[in-house]
Design a protein around this motif. Structure first.
Motif, mmCIF file in Angstrom:
data_model
loop_
_atom_site.group_PDB
_atom_site.id
_atom_site.type_symbol
_atom_site.label_atom_id
_atom_site.label_comp_id
_atom_site.label_asym_id
_atom_site.label_seq_id
_atom_site.Cartn_x
_atom_site.Cartn_y
_atom_site.Cartn_z
ATOM 1 N N GLU A 102 0.845 -1.189 0.000
ATOM 2 C CA GLU A 102 0.000 0.000 0.000
ATOM 3 C C GLU A 102 0.882 1.240 0.000
ATOM 4 N N ALA A 103 0.330 2.324 -0.528
ATOM 5 C CA ALA A 103 1.039 3.602 -0.494
ATOM 6 C C ALA A 103 0.056 4.699 -0.125
ATOM 7 N N HIS A 104 0.500 5.575 0.767
ATOM 8 C CA HIS A 104 -0.332 6.713 1.167
ATOM 9 C C HIS A 104 0.438 7.984 0.870
ATOM 10 N N VAL A 105 -0.173 8.874 0.100
ATOM 11 C CA VAL A 105 0.485 10.107 -0.327
ATOM 12 C C VAL A 105 -0.332 11.303 0.155
ATOM 13 N N SER A 106 0.326 12.199 0.885
ATOM 14 C CA SER A 106 -0.297 13.454 1.327
ATOM 15 C C SER A 106 0.399 14.608 0.627
ATOM 16 N N LEU A 107 -0.381 15.550 0.108
ATOM 17 C CA LEU A 107 0.181 16.664 -0.650
ATOM 18 C C LEU A 107 -0.417 17.979 -0.190
ATOM 19 N N ASN A 108 0.431 19.004 -0.204
ATOM 20 C CA ASN A 108 0.008 20.355 0.138
ATOM 21 C C ASN A 108 0.530 21.292 -0.939
ATOM 22 N N GLN A 109 -0.335 22.122 -1.489
ATOM 23 C CA GLN A 109 0.059 23.050 -2.553
ATOM 24 C C GLN A 109 0.069 24.472 -2.030
ATOM 25 N N ARG A 110 1.219 25.146 -2.145
ATOM 26 C CA ARG A 110 1.302 26.541 -1.716
ATOM 27 C C ARG A 110 0.454 27.413 -2.653
ATOM 28 N N PRO A 111 -0.153 28.443 -2.105
ATOM 29 C CA PRO A 111 -1.137 29.214 -2.884
ATOM 30 C C PRO A 111 -0.522 30.269 -3.805
ATOM 31 N N TRP A 112 0.354 29.847 -4.704
ATOM 32 C CA TRP A 112 0.839 30.769 -5.725
ATOM 33 C C TRP A 112 -0.289 31.036 -6.720
ATOM 34 N N GLU A 113 -0.581 32.316 -6.960
ATOM 35 C CA GLU A 113 -1.663 32.716 -7.855
ATOM 36 C C GLU A 113 -1.099 33.569 -8.988
ATOM 37 N N ARG A 114 -1.637 33.350 -10.177
ATOM 38 C CA ARG A 114 -1.182 34.143 -11.311
ATOM 39 C C ARG A 114 -1.589 35.613 -11.135
ATOM 40 N N VAL A 115 -0.662 36.512 -11.413
ATOM 41 C CA VAL A 115 -0.906 37.949 -11.271
ATOM 42 C C VAL A 115 -1.706 38.472 -12.462
ATOM 43 N N SER A 116 -2.630 39.356 -12.188
ATOM 44 C CA SER A 116 -3.348 40.074 -13.241
ATOM 45 C C SER A 116 -2.971 41.550 -13.185
ATOM 46 N N ILE A 117 -2.637 42.101 -14.325
ATOM 47 C CA ILE A 117 -2.273 43.515 -14.428
ATOM 48 C C ILE A 117 -3.152 44.161 -15.486
#
Length: 299
Positions: A102-117
């Protein structure tokens, strides 16, 4: 989980690598897509002898597990969601190593957001947001994966349209009933998929919008909340109503308190305009809403 018999004992064991940080950039013409993930992988394997005899012949080294994250990230020739990457990792370990069950994978994504100008999305510019995106993938030897996803540190606040009345009162109750208060929370939500959606990224964006719109109500007028409990239930219910691939929604909504300032001794009247922000101690309200037919089918 189940374990291995060791004489008069039973040993449950697993090993892996945690906090593996990886950033991936996909250069799709002039427009770049970038994500930053923190990955934790834990495998269960037929490596009992490593514990009881010091025999490591059935052990996948944790350094190998770490390196695999970077190799598989490199092999992703197109941008993909953290849920898809988690499934890819889980399937790799159970299919590559006969010893891994068995394999258990936990992931966390940092909230980088595309800039709008000036109303246009920048081709390669990002800024760091607030809330974090999460996912967990559990993969078994038969290749089946159970996927849960979520969001944490989603901070929402409204300055009115909230109250709390009619609760139990006794000699220890000091809280005054009110129909006018600020309502704020740092929300954590986890939802479980019953089947794979067409687009994990799209579902995440939709769930986030549902949570926010249900919390706030319409832009003009909003919606009244008689309690955090009721708002939590309505948020979870709306997710299940609108997204059939999700079978359950968990929400934890601790209070971020804004206490009205009151200083009558100095002769200044405060009326719902100046507050003392505090989050310690805070109320802890949590619940999980599941589809009834799925609960029945599992009994």
């Amino acid at each position: 989980m189940g374990g291995d018999a060791v004489g008069d004992y039973e040993l449950e064991h697993q090993h892996g690598k945690a906090r593996v940080r990886v950033a991936r950039v996909w250069r799709e013409g002039n427009s770049h897509v970038m994500v930053e993930w923190s990955v934790a992988i834990s495998v269960r394997s037929k490596s009992l002898s490593a514990y009881t005899e010091g025999d490591n012949t059935a052990v996948v080294a944790t350094d190998t597990i770490k390196n695999t994250v970077y190799v598989l990230a490199k092999r992703c020739c197109r941008s993909l969601s953290l849920e898809e990457f988690g499934v890819m990792l889980g399937e790799h370990f159970v299919t590559t190593y006969p010893e891994v069950t068995e394999a258990h994978v936990s992931l966390n994504q940092r909230p980088w957001e595309r800039v709008s100008i000036d109303g246009l999305q920048h081709e390669h510019g990002y800024k760091l947001g607030l809330e974090n995106r999460t996912a967990e993938v559990h993969t078994t030897k038969d290749g089946k994966s159970v996927v849960t996803a979520g969001v944490s540190d989603l901070r929402l606040l409204k300055t009115t349209k909230s109250g709390f009345e009619g609760y139990i009162r006794d000699k220890y109750t000091l809280l005054l009933e009110t129909r006018e208060r600020m309502m704020a929370s740092s929300i954590r939500s986890v939802w479980r998929y019953s089947r794979k959606p067409s687009d994990y990224n799209e579902v995440y964006a939709t769930v986030r919008k549902i949570l926010e719109s249900t919390f706030f109500g319409p832009c003009k007028g909003g919606v009244y909340s008689p309690s955090v409990q009721n708002t939590l239930y309505l948020m979870a219910k709306e997710v299940l109503l609108r997204i059939p691939e999700i079978e359950s929604v968990y929400l934890n909504m601790p209070n971020i308190h804004f206490l009205p300032v009151n200083m009558p001794a100095i002769g200044v009247e405060f009326k719902d305009d100046v507050y003392l922000p505090t989050d310690e101690p805070h109320g802890s309200i949590e619940a999980k809403l599941s589809r009834k037919e799925l609960i029945t089918s599992k009994l």
